[in-house]
Each structure stands twice: as C-alpha cells, then as structure tokens.
Design an enzyme around this catalytic site. Structure first.
Site, PDB file in Angstrom:
ATOM      1  CD  GLU A 318      -2.668  -1.255   2.562  1.00 29.12           C
ATOM      2  OE1 GLU A 318      -3.852  -1.490   2.295  1.00 29.12           O
ATOM      3  OE2 GLU A 318      -2.277  -0.960   3.714  1.00 29.12           O
ATOM      4  CB  CYS A 412      -8.816   1.999   7.673  1.00 29.97           C
ATOM      5  SG  CYS A 412      -8.277   1.394   6.066  1.00 29.97           S
TER       6      CYS A 412
END
Lengths: 655, 655
Positions: A318, A412
């Site tokens: 990521e 998230c």
C-alpha cells in the site's frame, strides 16, 4: 517530561493550532457552514446513510463486542474479532458523529455518542491502557500483550484516533467524557514511552498518534502531549521499528522526518506522519522541520501524486512508488491516503498561507477522495484506480472488480470518509494574516456562510455559487458586528484557473492563478465581490517520465478530473482501446443524473487494432486501422462506478 | 482407483510423454548436449558455483535440519524453520544435481545426491507421509497437522517437487532410492484424496504435484498416479479451495482448466497447473483439454506476456494482471514463472509440433529467465522488472533495489534456476513426426551434439554456431548408425527471423519465419545444412493497449531483448528520461565483457524536461526542450544488474 499547562486553543476545528503559531487560523466549529450544492448533497448522504449504517456495522462487525469483552460486559462465549486495529473504527466513527453533531445537533447523534463513549470508557483498563484486542490477548491466550509488537499492533494508532475523536466530541458537543478517557490513555503513553529512566524508546508502526497528541495538547493545554508527539517524530527514521520482515521504508523509518526529501513506504502511514510532524513543527516553531515537510510535499506533488490527487501507487505494501511510478490500472490510491493528504495539506496551508496546499486539498476533495464513496454515501472503495480494464477479475478482496462495498474486513476507509465529510466545513475558510494582511481567507468554494473574527469584530459572509459545476463565486458581506476598519478578503484562485477575474465594487480585474486574490476595504454589510473562474475544458498531459500516461491527455473542467466509463459510450466502443481527437471541440451537457454533473462529449476513435499474437510486434509492421469514429462521453471521476463497475479510464491516448 | 502398470517411457528428459502420445518425443538424457557458447558458460557457472553453494544453503537455511527433526536425528533443541515449503528447495536442488550428474557424472554430485536422498528417506513417516514442517507441527504444538490447511500448506506442492526430483535421479543416475520415497508418498496421496469412499475431495493451493504425478506414472508405469493427477486437474476451478481470505482467482480455482480462456491469479501456480494439465491431456489423449490449454497459451501470449517472456505482472499476489496490464517498472515477472512458462511451452510443443511454443520458450530462456541469475551463477533475482527507476528505495525484501542475492527467505527461485540450467540440453531437440515427416527437430540453437533414433537407426548431429551472438547455424550429420532411408531434418525458424534462409547441399532458399524449415533426404555422414537467421537489430512496439509502453520501442537482436543500463551511458544521461532516435542507425560492438555480448549503440536525447511542480501539466503548455544529443548503449536484458543495480529500461520512448 515535566508538565505545564497553557491556555486551550481559542479557535477549534479539525486541527486547531495554538493562536499565534500559524498565520492562518481555522474558524470555530460551526462558524463555516456549507449550505447547499454538490458537497451539501454528499454531506446529507453521509449524515442520513453513512453514519447510521456505520453505527450498525460497528455492532455487526464486532468492534463493540471487542470493547465489551474488555469491559467484562460481553455475553458468555463472545470472542474478539480482528483486525487488531478494530477500536480505531469506533473512534473514527465517533469523530464523524461529533463533527456532524456540531454541524446540526440531533438527539440521535448525541445518544449514540454517549452510548459509545460509555462503551469505550468501560473498556479502559484501570491504569489507563486501552486497546480491546490486545487486552483480550494479554496473557490469557499466551499471545503477546501490551506494546509487545509495536510494529504491527496499532496500539498507539488506535490511541491517536481516540484522541482525535475525544477532541472532536469536546469541541462539538462540549461533553468531556471521551476526553477523560483520552487523557488517561495519553498519560499512560507518556509514562511508558520516551527517553527517560525506565521508559521505552519505541514508536508505533502506524503513525497518527502524533496528530492526536498535538490536538489533545491543544484541547487540554497539557504540554507533555506535545512533547511526546515531538519525541515520536524525532525518534522515527532511525530504524527504530523492526519486525514483520518489512523494510524500514515501509514504516517511514529509513530517514528522519527532518532529513527526508520525499514521502515513501506505506502511503497512509507516511502522510499521517507528515501531518503530525506539521502539527509539531507548528506548535514548537520549528521552521527547519516545517521547511523539510514543505520539500517533501513538493516532491510528492511533482513525482508521486496522481492527477486525481490519489497518493500511493502500489498495491504491494500500500505504498508510494518510486518517482513517476504512477500506473493508472494498478493505482492503489487508497481513500485513506487522500484523506491523510488533505489533513497534511491543510496543516501546511495554515502554517504557510501558500495557495498550492489548498489547491492540492481541493483536487483531492473533488476527485480522489469522493471517488472512494458512492453517491448514496454508504458504499465504498478502498482502492481508487485511474483505469479499470475490460476482462478484469478480482484477485484481491479490495479489488474494485467486486464493486463498491458496504464495509471491509479492514474498515479503515468508511469511517475515515465519514469524519472527512462531517468536518469539511472546517476547511472552507480561515481568519488571520495572509501576506501581512489581516482578514478572512476563502479556500474552498461551495454555497456557504462563513463567520469570522477580524480585528475584534465579527463578520459574516455569504457565498453564492454553483461551483464546481459553474465558475462564478459571489461573496457577500452579510453582517459586520462590531467596530473594525479596513480588512482583507482573500479568495483562492486555483492553479488551473488561468484567466480568472475578481470583481470588486463593479471593478473587474484579472487575477493570477495559483494565488490568493485579495481586496482590502472597510467592508460594510451588502458589499460583495465576485470571482469568475474559467470553466473551459482543459487538456492535461503527464510529465513524460510518467510512462503509463505517455501520449495521453486527461480532461479537466474546473477542479474536476474526468473519466470515460464504458456505460456512457455508444455500442462498439472499447474504452480500453480508444483514441481521442484533441483538435475537435469538447461539448458540455448538464444533467441531473449522477448527483447533477456536467457531462463532456468529445470525438474519438475506437478499435481498429489488429489482433496481435503477442503483446509486442514489429515497429515497422502494419499500423492499426483508423477504427470507428465515435462520440465519447466523459463523467467526473468522482462519480465513476455509481452504475456498476466497468471499463473506465482517466488518461486518454491521443494517437 | 484401480492399479494398472504399463511400460515405462522409452525416452526420458525433463518431461517424457509415453511413446505414441505426442508427435514429438524428447531425446534420452544425455542424447543432446550443449558443448560450448553462451549457454555452456551459464551451465558451467551453475555446476561450479550455484549447485555447490546451494548445497551449503540447504544446510545453513535450515532445510536439512527440518528433515532431520522429522527423522529424529537432529541435535537437541533444533527447531523447524519456515517457510512451510522448505522441503521443496531440497527436492529442486536434488533434481538439479541429478540432471547435472546426467550431463557429466561426478563423485561429488553422486555423493551429495545419496546423502540428501538418505536425509529425505529418513524423514518420511511410516505410512509414507512426508512434509517435515507439517510433521513437526503435527499435534505436538497444537498447530494444524497433515492436510489440515491445503490452501496454504504446500504439502502436495512439496510432494510434486519430490516426484520430479525422484524421476530425475532415476533417469540420470539409475538409482532408485528417492523413487521409492516418492512412490510411498504418491501412494499415500492416492489413498487419501479422490472421489472414493473415505477419500477427501481436496486439492493443494499450489499446483505442481500434477506434473510430478504424471512424470512418476511415466517413470513407474503406475497408472493410478496419472489418474490422480487427472482428478486434481478436473477438480480445480470449482471453488474447491477456500481459505486465507484469497479469491478463487488466486488459486486458479475460478474456472475449470478445460473451460478457462486465459491464465489468471498467482502466475507460478497458474502455469504449473497448465503444464501439469498438458501432461494429463497428453497421456489421456484428451484433445479437448489440450485445445483449451492452447487457447489459454495464446491469450497469455497476446495479452499477458512481457517482451522479455516475463509472466505475472503484479507484485500483489504475484499474479497475472488483467489483459495488457504490463507495467515495466512494477513488472513482477518472477523467475519461477518464466521457468513454469518454459515447462508449459515445452509440453505444448511436444503435443502439437507448433513452432510458436518453442519461440516463446526461447524468448524466456534468453531473456526473462536468465535475468534472474547473475553471470556468476549464484546470485539471484526473484523479481525481474523491465524498468528500474532512479531514486528507487527497497520497500520489499524481494526488491531488485537490494541487488542480486545469494538466497531468499522464500528460496523457490534459486534451485528452480539450477534445475533449469541442468536440464536445458533436453530442450534442444526432439525426434518423432513433424507435419507427418519422421526425423529430428532442432528447437534451440547452441554449439551442441544431438543423438537421436530415426526409423530404428541412430543418427548424430553436430551443431556449430555462435548463436545468439551470430545468426549462422550449421548442422552437420556426423554419424548414421544403422539402416535408414529418407528422413527429415527440421530446424525452427524463429518468428522474428523474417528473411531467414536454409542452405541444403549448396542450395540456398528463403524459409518462412515462425515455422520449421525442413529438408528430407537420405542423409549420410558429412552432410550439412546451414540456417542463416537475420541478426539486424529490430525495433518492436507494444500493442497499443499496453499503456506503459505507448510511444516506445524495444530493441531486439536475434532472440535477445536489449535494455539501457545507467552504467553504460555517458555522464549526464538520465535513463529515466531518454528519448531514442529511431531514424538513426544502430551500431553493434562485440565485447568480451558481460560474458561476451554484442552491445548496441544508438542515438537519442536526454533531459530537457521542465521541472514540473506536479506530475501533470497543461497539454498546451511549454513542451520539453530538446535535451542533449547523446549516444546510448544497450546491453542484453539477460545480463543487466551484473555491475550493481541502477536505472535500467527496456521500453524506450521515441518522442
């Protein structure tokens, strides 16, 4: 660290620097209010759909069960659910609910905030420690206990989100229950970590606690929290984090923040860290650190930011890619990274007054960020590519190929989106001093009202506009309460707005792009200015080192980046294989569909390629045929995938 | 499944179809031998450096300790080391050592093979089960035991590599100790898995056992092994594998092999599966399955294969991307995937006699595969990008930014490379029937000797060439032993070799590219033919749907793809930002450096771009300046990163 208490911040929004530390000051909660238009619709969907649904998800996904297990109030046999940072979803949701209450109080929101505050408080350990997942593991299952796996445990990450939520609840509702929990946990962290005797020299693998601690300092006046945040920023970048077979780069731990020249590694971690470092630099007056952050921001913008404002090009880790490594199809561009980017940009704007930071925040707020959520407000993307290919099969559970989703195992993004919509009003305007002139600064445009203090007086502005659909922004001084002489009204002219003009008292003059256009007067109620931003469609190309976008253009109009979606194209058009005619005129069409947007129609060709036996062929071989002349239709990237997921692309080949 | 025994295969190489099942037949081990040139140098480095070093690594990395723990012979306190598929490294190394022994016997190799065979045999459980990591976990630590986590345990994956190694040891040394171990394990698998009463309907998350079982059938004649492999191929693609939060795509479990139209998911898994399915199709005469595999191969080549032959573009999940998703900088192109691609291509070639399969295998063997290992033979890349950018920092422990490495925590690639070099001779030639003509077929060119049976006679060919440095390939009939009339000598003309000619008995004629050029005669010792392949530098472009390579060319010469490496460029040249002049002549320079290669010199420009504040800019804005005229030097991609790792690129922008 010794404890001193200073005066709480007078102004208070999503980030509230101590007065005097930044030239620009956020307005008080509620002082700026979006009253209509595109963003108001998004905020309504957030309030009416996302936040109530999110409340249910926290129950069904097990986040609240985790807290109840820690509190000892869960039913017999209840088990803790992961991932390890489950508590942070609760805190981000609480922050969203708090700001939303600040926008418009409701008994339902108040009730929910109180309920969840009670759940969180009950879960906290006697000594202030709080992390429901770790608490359950602590000892009983022979699994690692408190702070035993900081590279991965996210304990301080959860704490940071708690601090932000507690500050939001305090500022928006005046209730202090969650703040008490936050203070007890912050004290526990402050006792445990640092360079002192018996303290641990360790930091969390995932930043955000830095921002949270500084905000907690601002809200409580407890300087130890600022000092702990500062210590964490300084400790990082020395290879302090070891574990999980990951490179220091991943954790932003390869180079110290004040020495770094770029952002790297896990994108959300990187920008949460720099945003927190900006808070520290601001409060400590550390101009060297602030300058280092400015250099990193510039390098990010010049080499690692998508035209949509998306950050972090790599799925793997990521992470930010290398400079100019910006693939369209595999853009990761996590929704949370755009949010972190907005938070960082906002802090840099407050600290410097430089328009480029607001430009970047606006680009994110109109493109890369809203693409992460459906028009209905409650279906999400984790990943925001700039191209979706035909024949794509989901290989990952976060793949857009699955379509938008109501929640994620790693959730998230959804509550992060919620708190961003709920606090968006706070980013509209500031008061303070810009280029030495005191007054009010407008950074983002929407139908809105803005109240600010200027020289001891209170002024109220009304902003009328249909931005981003149209480029006219009329700002009327609605009220001036108190005595004040001349002051300066500043309006940001976006960097793309070449040929913009500002009309003041009937006098129209061109204003430069990428700067603030200001008018200094003794303003009276009824005075008005009008900013005219050119809304002609623009063609952008990429830096030639961005290989993926070579020979292509992106369509932009105002702050919006456009995309071709398969669903809008005539039969036979293959979005994967179109060529646009940049010489032909682009026409606009206003529609009520997709939340009300301006569609763009352009000429191009599709198909005509030979069916190759391999992905390469002789350069001197037969060229593709001309293909079929077609009219293509583009929509704002922000609204793609609201009619299912199909082929889409932002960068359009020109030959 | 019932047990029947058929005659063992008469011919035997890395894959040895039962005679009569394929038109082309591999030669016996040792019947083809590379005697000099480029590949011989690579094989020497493999024999002298890689295999001995690999033997040490198996000790130091803990692979052998794992086996000893299972055998109960490890020192007190020894612990099992991961990853879970550690045993497979031992097996692949054994396979390499065996083929290498077959190439040239040595007491050292024989000793090592016997030692490791004994270690493996001692570790095997009473009932035939064998997986040292799982055996240690079995019960004693409360961790999952046998076959309890098939999506991830790699138990059958390890078994498959054991089978391949055992077959290699049997074929190359005649010793049967490892084959006995393999048979006991195969019987255990055959008893445990299948559709029968009390059997489990489950397959391994990582294919390779299919290839191994078919080879074991070929070596032992035990048809149950073929039937089990066939059952595994058929069971896959029905969502049979669940676990680890991964999509069925990842495991090649979304669509049945005979229904699939492309390769997808984890690249090594995908091509190991299709290679095994090709073995099954061959042995069972399943033309439908073979046709399905042909379609998948074609689609892979047309949409998912790099110009280097690299397979699997995604770091994330180590997976094939969507069609035309072929980024250069983030190409994963795992070395093992190229090896699996070669294995699949070879099986398709045997089954069909179609030149395209040999073309692809050659492309991999000269580019994507050898790039995975240093010229010294013992330093490796896991990942083989087509571009390495300036300013790249390692974010992953497999990143080429670390430089080549002597081993990896996940060490699948090094011994896989070793066994490929050791068995390379087996891919040079076949005997059998091509387009109805019996004879000998040459597929790959190197200085070599080839012995084959044709119509009951034995013929020996000598191949003289400096390929791939030069394009002349002279094939001399050195010996004809026995009575044989006319037969056909076929030489592959690569797809790129437009304008190739074949000279037979002084008669030169043009031969078409991408096919076999054949001459049918009653050959006598001393007869010769000469194939002339055009070695002019070629410029290739990418299919226009490969966005990353738009407006760029790749340089190719013969079978070699070229790359620019920073180290060869004059001062001031920035490889990340060069433009090549495709109209200017490319000159060649032969050098002894880098193992002896032909360098290419070409004209281009470097630099001249404006320093942008963002990665995008107005399309009508100032264009980059012309930059500096420079001479650029390109080297074969296969030898990049032998002088450290620096900026490198294969696709070269032309404007």
């Amino acid at each position: 660290m010794t404890s001193t208490t200073s005066t709480p911040a007078a102004s208070a929004g999503p980030a509230a620097p101590t007065p005097g530390t930044t030239p620009l000051r956020p307005l008080a909660p509620g002082a700026a209010r979006i009253t209509g238009g595109w963003w108001a619709d998004r905020q309504r969907a957030n309030r009416e759909n996302a936040i109530p649904t999110g409340r249910e998800r926290l129950e069904s996904a097990g986040n609240l069960t985790n807290l109840r297990i820690a509190a000892g109030t869960a039913p017999e046999g209840a088990t803790v659910t992961g991932p390890i940072f489950m508590d942070s979803d609760v805190y981000k949701w609480l922050e969203a609910a708090a700001w939303e209450f600040g926008r418009e109080p409701s008994e339902q929101l108040r009730g929910w905030i109180r309920e969840l505050t009670a759940e969180v408080a009950a879960a906290q350990a006697e000594d202030g420690y709080l992390d429901s997942v770790v608490q359950e593991q602590d000892g009983s299952l022979g699994r690692p206990g408190r702070y035993s796996d900081l590279p991965w445990s996210h304990e301080m990450y959860c704490a940071g989100h708690l601090f932000q939520a507690a500050v939001a609840v305090s500022r928006a509702t005046g209730e202090k229950g969650l703040l008490d929990v936050a203070v007890r946990l912050a004290d526990h962290l402050d006792t445990t970590f640092g360079d002192g005797d018996g303290q641990r020299r360790d930091v969390d693998g995932h930043p955000v606690v830095e921002m949270g601690l500084v905000e907690l300092f601002r809200e409580t006046g407890e300087r130890r929290y600022l000092e702990l945040a500062s210590w964490m920023v300084e400790a990082r970048g020395t290879g302090i984090i070891e574990g999980h077979g990951k490179e220091p780069t991943y954790f932003s731990d390869r180079v110290r923040v004040r020495e770094a020249t770029t952002v790297e590694g896990h994108a959300v971690r990187a920008v949460y860290l720099t945003a927190g470092a900006a808070d520290v630099a601001t409060e400590t007056g550390d101009t060297e650190l602030l300058a280092a952050l400015g250099r990193q921001f510039d390098h990010m913008l010049a080499t690692k930011t998508y035209v949509t404002g998306g950050l972090g090009s790599r799925w793997d880790m990521e992470a930010f890619g290398d400079p100019y490594e910006l693939p369209s199809d595999r853009a990761y561009a996590e929704t949370c990274a755009a949010i972190g980017g907005i938070q960082w940009a906002w802090r840099m704007l407050l600290a410097t007054g430089e328009a480029k930071y607001a430009d970047v925040a606006e680009r994110m707020l109109h493109n890369g960020f809203p693409a992460g959520v459906s028009l209905s407000g409650d279906e999400y993307f984790y990943v925001n590519p700039l191209q979706f290919r035909d024949g794509s099969h989901a290989n990952e559970n976060r793949s857009p190929a699955h379509g938008r989703r109501g929640w994620f195992d790693c959730a998230c993004c959804p509550p992060n989106i919620m708190r961003t919509w709920s606090s968006l009003d706070g980013y509209l305007a500031t008061s303070g001093s810009l280029d030495g002139a005191d007054g009010v600064q407008l950074h983002l445009y929407a139908p809105s009202t803005v109240s600010a203090e200027v020289g001891g007086a209170r002024v109220r502005l009304e902003v009328e506009t249909d931005y981003p659909r149209e480029g006219s922004v009329r700002v009327r001084v609605a009220e001036v309460e108190g005595e004040v002489g001349e002051w300066t009204l500043s309006l940001r002219v976006p960097g793309w707005a070449r040929g913009a003009s500002l009309t003041v008292a009937g006098d129209r003059h061109e204003v430069p792009a990428g700067a603030y256009a200001s008018a200094t007067r003794t303003w009276a109620a009824g005075d008005a200015v009008e900013l005219d931003l050119p809304m002609e469609v623009r063609l952008s190309r990429a830096d030639r080192r961005v290989d993926d976008a070579r020979g292509s253009v992106a369509l932009e109009r105002g702050p919006l980046v456009y995309a071709l979606e398969q669903v809008d194209q005539p039969a036979g058009v293959v979005v994967d294989d179109v060529v646009v005619d940049t010489a032909a005129p682009v026409t606009e069409e206003r529609t009520d569909a997709l939340g009300g947007v301006v569609l763009l129609h352009l000429r191009g060709r599709s198909g005509g390629h030979e069916a190759g036996s391999a992905t390469w062929l002789p350069a001197d071989g037969a060229r593709p045929g001309a293909g079929q002349d077609v009219e293509l239709t583009a929509v704002p990237y922000a609204v793609w995938a609201n009619r299912g997921v199909g082929p889409m692309r932002v960068w359009l080949p020109t030959s």
